[in-house]
Design a protein around this motif. Structure first.
Motif, short mmCIF file in Angstrom:
data_model
loop_
_atom_site.label_atom_id
_atom_site.label_comp_id
_atom_site.label_asym_id
_atom_site.label_seq_id
_atom_site.Cartn_x
_atom_site.Cartn_y
_atom_site.Cartn_z
N GLN A 1 0.88 -1.16 0.00
CA GLN A 1 0.00 0.00 0.00
C GLN A 1 0.92 1.21 0.00
N VAL A 2 0.89 1.98 -1.09
CA VAL A 2 1.85 3.07 -1.26
C VAL A 2 1.14 4.37 -1.60
N GLU A 3 1.81 5.46 -1.26
CA GLU A 3 1.35 6.79 -1.64
C GLU A 3 2.28 7.28 -2.74
N VAL A 4 1.71 7.77 -3.83
CA VAL A 4 2.50 8.26 -4.96
C VAL A 4 3.07 9.62 -4.60
N LEU A 5 4.39 9.75 -4.68
CA LEU A 5 5.06 11.02 -4.38
C LEU A 5 5.46 11.78 -5.64
N ALA A 6 5.88 11.04 -6.67
CA ALA A 6 6.35 11.66 -7.91
C ALA A 6 5.92 10.80 -9.09
N SER B 1 1.55 -1.35 5.92
CA SER B 1 1.87 -2.25 4.82
C SER B 1 3.24 -2.89 5.02
N ARG B 2 4.21 -2.08 5.42
CA ARG B 2 5.57 -2.58 5.63
C ARG B 2 5.60 -3.60 6.76
N GLU B 3 4.91 -3.30 7.87
CA GLU B 3 4.89 -4.22 9.01
C GLU B 3 4.24 -5.55 8.64
N LEU B 4 3.14 -5.50 7.90
CA LEU B 4 2.46 -6.72 7.49
C LEU B 4 3.33 -7.57 6.58
N ARG B 5 4.02 -6.95 5.62
CA ARG B 5 4.91 -7.70 4.72
C ARG B 5 6.05 -8.34 5.50
N MET B 6 6.64 -7.61 6.46
CA MET B 6 7.74 -8.16 7.26
C MET B 6 7.26 -9.33 8.12
N GLU C 1 7.12 -15.25 8.96
CA GLU C 1 6.37 -16.50 9.07
C GLU C 1 6.83 -17.51 8.02
N ARG C 2 7.10 -17.03 6.80
CA ARG C 2 7.58 -17.94 5.75
C ARG C 2 8.96 -18.51 6.10
#
Length: 126
Positions: free
Chosen positions: A60-65, A86-91, A96-97
């Motif tokens: 989940q990202v915010e477009v900056l440029a 988003s970063r915490e969930l991916r980590m 877990e993997r």
């Protein structure tokens, strides 16, 4: 530049290896822009919030440029900012993997002499 095509921006930001893969992800509904499923031709503008689902995870990202040209990875990272959740969930999912046991794929054909000995040891027939 006020807007860029969704597939071009995703490719330039290095979420996908080719522009056609980015367009395909849009077709399959794996890209959302401000909560709505985005088509490949949709315009991306600075400030948009995108949800990108690809092999690397769910971002989940915010477009900056904006950029239409693919450049170095360091430059691509300046085009967006990933949300902290988003970063915490991916980590968490990556951890877990890593902790899951790794199973070797089943071999084709009959077991080798070494494999038979391991099977016998495992079954307690030393």
């Amino acid at each position: 530049m006020t807007g860029v095509r969704m597939d071009k921006w995703l490719w330039a930001a290095r979420f996908f290896k080719t522009r056609s893969l980015a367009a395909r992800a849009c077709e399959l509904g794996r890209i959302e822009s401000n909560g709505q499923v985005a088509k490949a031709a949709r315009e991306v503008r600075a400030g948009d919030v995108l949800r990108v689902k690809n092999d690397g995870g769910d971002f989940q990202v915010e477009v900056l440029a904006l950029s239409e040209m693919r450049g170095a990875a360091a430059v691509a990272r300046t085009l967006y900012r990933e949300t902290e959740a988003s970063r915490e969930l991916r980590m968490k999912l990556a951890e877990e993997r890593r902790t899951m046991p790794h199973y070797e794929a089943m071999r084709e054909g009959k077991p080798s002499k070494r494999d038979r000995r391991e099977i016998d040891r495992f079954r307690g027939r030393v």
